[in-house]
Scaffold this motif. Structure first.
Motif, mmCIF file in Angstrom:
data_model
loop_
_atom_site.group_PDB
_atom_site.id
_atom_site.type_symbol
_atom_site.label_atom_id
_atom_site.label_comp_id
_atom_site.label_asym_id
_atom_site.label_seq_id
_atom_site.Cartn_x
_atom_site.Cartn_y
_atom_site.Cartn_z
ATOM 1 N N CYS A 50 0.810 -1.221 0.000
ATOM 2 C CA CYS A 50 0.000 0.000 0.000
ATOM 3 C C CYS A 50 0.844 1.273 0.000
ATOM 4 O O CYS A 50 0.339 2.368 -0.257
ATOM 5 C CB CYS A 50 -0.969 -0.002 1.180
ATOM 6 N N GLU A 51 2.141 1.143 0.281
ATOM 7 C CA GLU A 51 3.021 2.319 0.275
ATOM 8 C C GLU A 51 3.267 2.865 -1.133
ATOM 9 O O GLU A 51 3.704 4.014 -1.289
ATOM 10 C CB GLU A 51 4.392 1.958 0.883
ATOM 11 N N THR A 52 3.030 2.052 -2.142
ATOM 12 C CA THR A 52 3.429 2.439 -3.500
ATOM 13 C C THR A 52 2.743 3.708 -3.981
ATOM 14 O O THR A 52 3.365 4.526 -4.662
ATOM 15 C CB THR A 52 3.140 1.303 -4.497
ATOM 16 N N GLU A 53 1.476 3.903 -3.620
ATOM 17 C CA GLU A 53 0.770 5.089 -4.120
ATOM 18 C C GLU A 53 1.390 6.372 -3.576
ATOM 19 O O GLU A 53 1.695 7.304 -4.339
ATOM 20 C CB GLU A 53 -0.713 5.024 -3.774
ATOM 21 N N SER A 54 1.602 6.442 -2.268
ATOM 22 C CA SER A 54 2.153 7.668 -1.693
ATOM 23 C C SER A 54 3.590 7.906 -2.152
ATOM 24 O O SER A 54 3.990 9.049 -2.423
ATOM 25 C CB SER A 54 2.080 7.619 -0.161
ATOM 26 N N GLY B 167 17.000 3.542 -17.959
ATOM 27 C CA GLY B 167 16.968 4.978 -17.702
ATOM 28 C C GLY B 167 17.452 5.397 -16.332
ATOM 29 O O GLY B 167 17.200 6.525 -15.892
ATOM 30 N N ILE B 168 18.157 4.522 -15.612
ATOM 31 C CA ILE B 168 18.648 4.856 -14.278
ATOM 32 C C ILE B 168 19.804 5.860 -14.378
ATOM 33 O O ILE B 168 20.711 5.707 -15.184
ATOM 34 C CB ILE B 168 19.129 3.599 -13.538
ATOM 35 N N THR B 169 19.742 6.907 -13.571
ATOM 36 C CA THR B 169 20.820 7.891 -13.472
ATOM 37 C C THR B 169 21.154 8.097 -11.996
ATOM 38 O O THR B 169 20.513 7.508 -11.113
ATOM 39 C CB THR B 169 20.398 9.247 -14.079
ATOM 40 N N ARG B 170 22.114 8.970 -11.725
ATOM 41 C CA ARG B 170 22.433 9.260 -10.325
ATOM 42 C C ARG B 170 21.285 9.972 -9.616
ATOM 43 O O ARG B 170 21.236 10.018 -8.386
ATOM 44 C CB ARG B 170 23.705 10.105 -10.247
ATOM 45 N N GLY B 171 20.388 10.531 -10.404
ATOM 46 C CA GLY B 171 19.238 11.211 -9.798
ATOM 47 C C GLY B 171 18.068 10.283 -9.511
ATOM 48 O O GLY B 171 17.048 10.704 -8.960
ATOM 49 N N THR B 172 18.191 9.005 -9.873
ATOM 50 C CA THR B 172 17.096 8.050 -9.657
ATOM 51 C C THR B 172 16.951 7.721 -8.179
ATOM 52 O O THR B 172 17.918 7.356 -7.509
ATOM 53 C CB THR B 172 17.347 6.755 -10.450
ATOM 54 N N LYS B 173 15.715 7.850 -7.690
ATOM 55 C CA LYS B 173 15.416 7.548 -6.284
ATOM 56 C C LYS B 173 14.450 6.374 -6.208
ATOM 57 O O LYS B 173 13.863 5.959 -7.206
ATOM 58 C CB LYS B 173 14.815 8.775 -5.596
ATOM 59 N N LYS B 174 14.283 5.883 -5.000
ATOM 60 C CA LYS B 174 13.360 4.779 -4.769
ATOM 61 C C LYS B 174 11.964 5.105 -5.308
ATOM 62 O O LYS B 174 11.310 4.255 -5.926
ATOM 63 C CB LYS B 174 13.294 4.473 -3.269
ATOM 64 N N ALA B 175 11.521 6.331 -5.103
ATOM 65 C CA ALA B 175 10.182 6.735 -5.543
ATOM 66 C C ALA B 175 10.041 6.656 -7.057
ATOM 67 O O ALA B 175 8.963 6.325 -7.573
ATOM 68 C CB ALA B 175 9.868 8.155 -5.062
ATOM 69 N N HIS B 176 11.123 6.958 -7.792
ATOM 70 C CA HIS B 176 11.065 6.872 -9.248
ATOM 71 C C HIS B 176 10.873 5.424 -9.698
ATOM 72 O O HIS B 176 10.112 5.142 -10.624
ATOM 73 C CB HIS B 176 12.345 7.437 -9.873
ATOM 74 N N LEU B 177 11.566 4.498 -9.047
ATOM 75 C CA LEU B 177 11.433 3.085 -9.387
ATOM 76 C C LEU B 177 10.030 2.580 -9.071
ATOM 77 O O LEU B 177 9.431 1.831 -9.856
ATOM 78 C CB LEU B 177 12.473 2.262 -8.626
ATOM 79 N N VAL B 178 9.493 3.000 -7.937
ATOM 80 C CA VAL B 178 8.137 2.592 -7.561
ATOM 81 C C VAL B 178 7.130 3.136 -8.573
ATOM 82 O O VAL B 178 6.223 2.423 -9.022
ATOM 83 C CB VAL B 178 7.799 3.072 -6.138
ATOM 84 N N ARG B 179 7.296 4.398 -8.953
ATOM 85 C CA ARG B 179 6.381 4.983 -9.942
ATOM 86 C C ARG B 179 6.511 4.271 -11.292
ATOM 87 O O ARG B 179 5.516 3.998 -11.962
ATOM 88 C CB ARG B 179 6.661 6.476 -10.105
ATOM 89 N N ALA B 180 7.751 3.937 -11.677
ATOM 90 C CA ALA B 180 7.968 3.221 -12.937
ATOM 91 C C ALA B 180 7.326 1.837 -12.913
ATOM 92 O O ALA B 180 6.873 1.332 -13.952
ATOM 93 C CB ALA B 180 9.461 3.109 -13.220
ATOM 94 N N THR B 181 7.266 1.228 -11.729
ATOM 95 C CA THR B 181 6.615 -0.078 -11.602
ATOM 96 C C THR B 181 5.125 0.042 -11.889
ATOM 97 O O THR B 181 4.550 -0.762 -12.639
ATOM 98 C CB THR B 181 6.833 -0.658 -10.188
ATOM 99 N N LEU B 182 4.476 1.042 -11.303
ATOM 100 C CA LEU B 182 3.048 1.263 -11.560
ATOM 101 C C LEU B 182 2.815 1.623 -13.026
ATOM 102 O O LEU B 182 1.864 1.141 -13.651
ATOM 103 C CB LEU B 182 2.507 2.366 -10.649
ATOM 104 N N LYS C 192 -7.305 -0.933 -5.989
ATOM 105 C CA LYS C 192 -7.567 0.037 -4.926
ATOM 106 C C LYS C 192 -6.624 1.230 -5.012
ATOM 107 O O LYS C 192 -6.893 2.284 -4.426
ATOM 108 C CB LYS C 192 -7.401 -0.635 -3.553
ATOM 109 N N ASN C 193 -5.518 1.074 -5.729
ATOM 110 C CA ASN C 193 -4.529 2.131 -5.872
ATOM 111 C C ASN C 193 -5.044 3.189 -6.849
ATOM 112 O O ASN C 193 -5.128 2.960 -8.053
ATOM 113 C CB ASN C 193 -3.214 1.516 -6.387
ATOM 114 N N ASN C 194 -5.407 4.368 -6.329
ATOM 115 C CA ASN C 194 -5.988 5.424 -7.166
ATOM 116 C C ASN C 194 -5.027 5.909 -8.253
ATOM 117 O O ASN C 194 -5.445 6.215 -9.373
ATOM 118 C CB ASN C 194 -6.414 6.618 -6.306
#
Length: 495
Positions: free
Chosen positions: A325-329, A364-379, A412-414
């Motif tokens: 459920c953390e993925t949305e936020s 597309g991974i760069t030094r600016g890639t964060k965990k949130a970017h990977l999670v968003r890319a998964t969705l 359920k993920n909006n």
């Protein structure tokens, strides 16, 4: 006295038991995950006895939480993870090897070899499926050739074969019923869709005797009676339907041209095509949606086996999140994926690519890639895969769908629902309850014992939220162009 329907919803990662009242409302539900065995990179297995024991435990718990007696349960419906199959000893009732899961790809090389010969088109035109590792018949061929005990027991007439619904029915009825529903039979790669009979010519070629196969029964039908000492009463099993088909039925997609997407372990897009068997030439599968009475209804289906389980991998494999459920936020905490694309081909690619040798890839991974970017890319990867399938459906059917209904836990993920609307350029409607799979099984079971008529189901699901596209065509096309390049690079990776 009010009557209830008990549903066993057997998923790929866990088992759920639900109690429905006569208003088709859930009054109790219990869930527990079961063990995922991965003895090799290409292997996914389940312990069938663990599944059975947890199914019974969840049923007992749900009955207790609903505060009803077993005698108040009019019938039982079963819905399940489809092509996953096993062989068991019909005297002892013990599984002779772990169940091979529908995500398993151990037969990929043999499938590729057969597809290159006469059986590729022949099997596809008859079974409605591109010959692939998801065929239960290919799994059975592997069992026979690699597990000496199974070959020995089959030759001695001491073994039975079936999918998880067949296994549960056999166990619950004390071995009195060896059966499968038409919907489940149609996804085994073992059925002639037009005749509704086992495809003996192909099975004989694979060295398989249909004597070990279950009897095929209408999805709303008589599957025997559960032994009293299991749940406290003799309860008839009267509805058995494959999970995606159950959701299609419950979502009100009971007429030709209507469709839904179920987002669970994988994502499945199903379109009702009516009573004519239409075999796709563009990478979709044809299934029997259900058979009720004498009427057979067909559907076209495209699926990706790893979508929700890609999120599970973020949690259990990569360990970048603690809960799904953390993925949305997390995904909302960044404006975009910062150019990152994640192709979730952790078990190959399904429709329309059908490449078991593709592998999960992150670009597309760069030094600016964060965990949130990977999670968003998964969705986003889930939404892109659904666009892949939707585009084929539009070409195959010759229509542009304007809306589609969604169900399953990931729905359920909006943010994911909005991404789906944006990428597929359709209105996405989500009902208040996303447990459409369980509801479909309840409806099938209740139909047979006269609890309801089909017309009663129209008001069972009401729309809770609708998502409309918020991006323009240029932005959609640019993002999708990058996706197609990522797909191209991930294919045949493990060949």
């Amino acid at each position: 006295m009010e009557k209830y329907v008990l549903v066993i919803d057997e998923g790929t990662t866990g088992t759920r038991a639900l109690i429905f009242n006569q208003k088709l409302q859930i009054v109790a539900q219990c869930y527990e995950e079961f063990t995922q065995y991965t003895p090799g990179e290409d292997k996914v297995e389940h312990d069938a006895m663990e599944i059975y024991e947890k199914s019974v435990a969840m049923c007992q718990k749900a009955i207790g939480e609903a505060m009803i007696s077993p005698e108040e349960i009019a019938c039982i419906g079963i819905t399940n993870q489809r092509a996953t199959c096993l062989v068991w000893d019909k005297q002892t009732g013990e599984s002779l090897y772990n169940a091979i899961v529908w995500q398993d790809t151990r037969t990929a090389a043999l499938c590729q070899e057969l597809n290159a010969g006469e059986w590729g088109e022949k099997a596809r035109k008859t079974t409605g499926w591109t010959l692939a590792p998801v065929y239960s018949s290919m799994m059975l061929n592997w069992y026979i050739n690699n597990v000496p005990l199974i070959k020995e027991k089959i030759e001695a007439g001491e073994a039975l074969f079936g999918t998880i619904d067949t296994w549960l029915i056999w166990k619950l009825t004390g071995g009195k019923k060896h059966a499968i529903s038409y919907s489940n039979a149609s996804v085994m790669g073992s059925l002639d869709l037009r005749t509704g009979q086992w495809y003996e010519e192909f099975l004989t070629f694979l060295g398989i005797d249909t004597k070990i196969f279950p009897e095929i029964i209408t999805d709303s039908g008589d599957y025997g009676v559960v032994l009293k000492d299991i749940l406290g009463a003799e309860i008839p099993i009267t509805g058995v339907i494959a999970d995606q088909h159950a959701a299609l039925f419950a979502q009100g997609c009971r007429t030709a041209g209507t469709g839904k997407i179920t987002n669970g372990t994988g994502s499945f897009l199903d379109i009702n095509v009516g009573t004519e068997c239409v075999v796709s030439d563009q990478g979709l599968n044809t299934v029997i949606a259900w058979k009720i009475g004498d009427v057979m209804t067909y559907a076209l289906e495209g699926y990706e086996s790893v979508t929700g389980s890609a999120v599970q991998w973020l949690r259990d494999g990569l360990e970048v999140i603690a809960e799904s459920c953390e993925t949305e936020s997390l995904a909302r905490s960044v404006e975009d994926s910062n150019g990152v694309y994640f192709v979730p081909a952790l078990a190959g690619l399904s429709a329309p690519y059908h490449d078991p040798f593709a592998r999960g890839t992150i670009f597309g991974i760069t030094r600016g890639t964060k965990k949130a970017h990977l999670v968003r890319a998964t969705l986003e990867g889930i939404a892109f895969r659904l666009k892949d399938i939707m585009d084929v459906v539009a070409n195959e059917a010759g229509i542009k769908m304007k809306s589609i209904r969604i169900d399953g836990g990931a729905s359920k993920n909006n943010l994911l629902a909005q991404m789906m609307a944006d990428m597929m350029d359709v209105q996405v409607d989500r009902p208040f309850s996303v447990e459409a799979t369980s509801l479909g099984a309840a409806e099938m079971a209740g139909l047979y014992v006269g609890l309801w008529k089909e017309a009663d189901f129209d008001a069972a699901l009401t729309i809770e939220a609708s998502f409309i596209p918020e991006i323009d065509a240029d932005k959609r096309n640019k993002a999708y162009d990058g996706w197609k390049e990522a797909i191209k690079r991930s294919m045949n990776w493990n060949y």
